[in-house]
Scaffold this motif. Structure first.
Motif, PDB file in Angstrom:
ATOM      1  N   ALA A  33       0.837  -1.207   0.000  1.00  0.00           N
ATOM      2  CA  ALA A  33       0.000   0.000   0.000  1.00  0.00           C
ATOM      3  C   ALA A  33       0.870   1.254   0.000  1.00  0.00           C
ATOM      4  N   LYS A  34       1.937   1.234   0.780  1.00  0.00           N
ATOM      5  CA  LYS A  34       2.828   2.397   0.887  1.00  0.00           C
ATOM      6  C   LYS A  34       3.527   2.685  -0.437  1.00  0.00           C
ATOM      7  N   ILE A  35       4.112   1.657  -1.061  1.00  0.00           N
ATOM      8  CA  ILE A  35       4.868   1.900  -2.291  1.00  0.00           C
ATOM      9  C   ILE A  35       3.947   2.272  -3.450  1.00  0.00           C
ATOM     10  N   VAL A  36       2.779   1.667  -3.515  1.00  0.00           N
ATOM     11  CA  VAL A  36       1.828   2.028  -4.568  1.00  0.00           C
ATOM     12  C   VAL A  36       1.322   3.454  -4.350  1.00  0.00           C
ATOM     13  N   SER A  37       1.087   3.827  -3.107  1.00  0.00           N
ATOM     14  CA  SER A  37       0.668   5.181  -2.790  1.00  0.00           C
ATOM     15  C   SER A  37       1.733   6.199  -3.196  1.00  0.00           C
ATOM     16  N   PRO A  41       0.958   4.522  -9.659  1.00  0.00           N
ATOM     17  CA  PRO A  41       0.975   3.995 -11.021  1.00  0.00           C
ATOM     18  C   PRO A  41      -0.393   4.119 -11.690  1.00  0.00           C
ATOM     19  N   LYS A  42      -0.360   4.127 -13.010  1.00  0.00           N
ATOM     20  CA  LYS A  42      -1.614   4.178 -13.779  1.00  0.00           C
ATOM     21  C   LYS A  42      -2.033   2.778 -14.229  1.00  0.00           C
ATOM     22  N   ASN A  43      -1.047   1.949 -14.589  1.00  0.00           N
ATOM     23  CA  ASN A  43      -1.324   0.605 -15.090  1.00  0.00           C
ATOM     24  C   ASN A  43      -0.544  -0.415 -14.272  1.00  0.00           C
ATOM     25  N   ILE A  44      -1.283  -1.237 -13.532  1.00  0.00           N
ATOM     26  CA  ILE A  44      -0.682  -2.241 -12.662  1.00  0.00           C
ATOM     27  C   ILE A  44      -0.969  -3.620 -13.230  1.00  0.00           C
ATOM     28  N   LEU A  45       0.072  -4.459 -13.245  1.00  0.00           N
ATOM     29  CA  LEU A  45      -0.096  -5.871 -13.579  1.00  0.00           C
ATOM     30  C   LEU A  45       0.201  -6.672 -12.319  1.00  0.00           C
ATOM     31  N   GLU A  46      -0.714  -7.566 -11.979  1.00  0.00           N
ATOM     32  CA  GLU A  46      -0.512  -8.452 -10.832  1.00  0.00           C
ATOM     33  C   GLU A  46      -0.508  -9.884 -11.332  1.00  0.00           C
ATOM     34  N   GLN A 109       0.407  -4.387 -23.936  1.00  0.00           N
ATOM     35  CA  GLN A 109       0.357  -3.251 -23.020  1.00  0.00           C
ATOM     36  C   GLN A 109       1.629  -3.154 -22.186  1.00  0.00           C
ATOM     37  N   LYS A 110       1.986  -1.918 -21.815  1.00  0.00           N
ATOM     38  CA  LYS A 110       3.095  -1.652 -20.898  1.00  0.00           C
ATOM     39  C   LYS A 110       2.508  -1.309 -19.524  1.00  0.00           C
ATOM     40  N   PHE A 111       3.307  -1.578 -18.500  1.00  0.00           N
ATOM     41  CA  PHE A 111       2.857  -1.344 -17.120  1.00  0.00           C
ATOM     42  C   PHE A 111       3.919  -0.545 -16.378  1.00  0.00           C
ATOM     43  N   ASP A 112       3.468   0.377 -15.535  1.00  0.00           N
ATOM     44  CA  ASP A 112       4.427   1.136 -14.730  1.00  0.00           C
ATOM     45  C   ASP A 112       4.593   0.545 -13.335  1.00  0.00           C
TER      46      ASP A 112
END
Length: 191
Positions: A33-37, A41-46, A109-112
């Motif tokens: 949560a901290k690093i994503v905050s 990012p706009k585009n996340i791949l999990e 697609q690219k992911f940040d």
């Protein structure tokens, strides 16, 4: 977070314990949560949806992000779909029920931001693919990279984790740090 979201996350934690479904532990969830905050990012791949626990955490931390999440187990996809619906983020989530390599073959697609928490034995094989779809200055966070002798993982999985760590350390395109959080996290930034 609202009480409803906290209740949902607590219910998911209990379900994971009851049904032995691997989800990130609390320390890893807090770090994620901290690093994503911070990164927003706009585009996340999990890779490794499980029941949607970490996906919700990332989407709540980055309200403008969209998430593509990959899961092989249809039963888990069904639970995750319900999870995302209950959390109110379905308009920003695409769950793909497939093997990660099937997805990567057709993805353009690219992911940040990429969160890798799937089958540990595939980590080394996945790295070059993930690097190719990670944007410049993008972040790759990988869970379960602490290859401890006391781990629950088999010797074969521990060898794959060790191999993956070595690949990260020597990769000239990535700046990687290893953090002693949960079962070990690596954070790699693409140069």
């Amino acid at each position: 977070m609202t009480n409803d979201i906290n209740d949902l996350l607590n219910a998911l934690e209990q379900l994971a314990i009851k049904d032995d479904i691997p989800i990130v532990d609390k320390a890893t969830a807090k770090f994620l949560a901290k690093i994503v905050s911070e990164k927003q990012p706009k585009n996340i791949l999990e890779i490794g949806t499980a029941i949607g626990y970490s996906g919700i955490i990332m989407l709540l931390a980055s309200p403008k992000a969209n998430l593509i999440t990959i899961e092989r187990s249809l039963n888990r996809v069904i639970i995750a779909t319900d999870t995302f619906t209950k959390s109110g983020v379905t308009d920003r989530v695409k769950i793909i029920n497939a093997d990660v390599f099937e997805f990567l073959e057709s993805n353009t697609q690219k992911f940040d931001f990429i969160f890798l928490d799937g089958a540990k034995n595939q980590y080394p094989k996945l790295l070059s693919h993930l690097k190719s779809i990670l944007t410049k200055s993008g972040t790759l966070v990988t869970d379960n990279v602490q290859s401890l002798k006391h781990s629950n993982f088999s010797p074969q999985i521990l060898l794959k984790i060790k191999e993956f760590r070595a690949l990260l350390k020597q990769d000239p395109d990535l700046h990687t740090e290893f953090l002693n959080i949960g079962d070990g996290i690596s954070v790699s930034i693409k140069k």
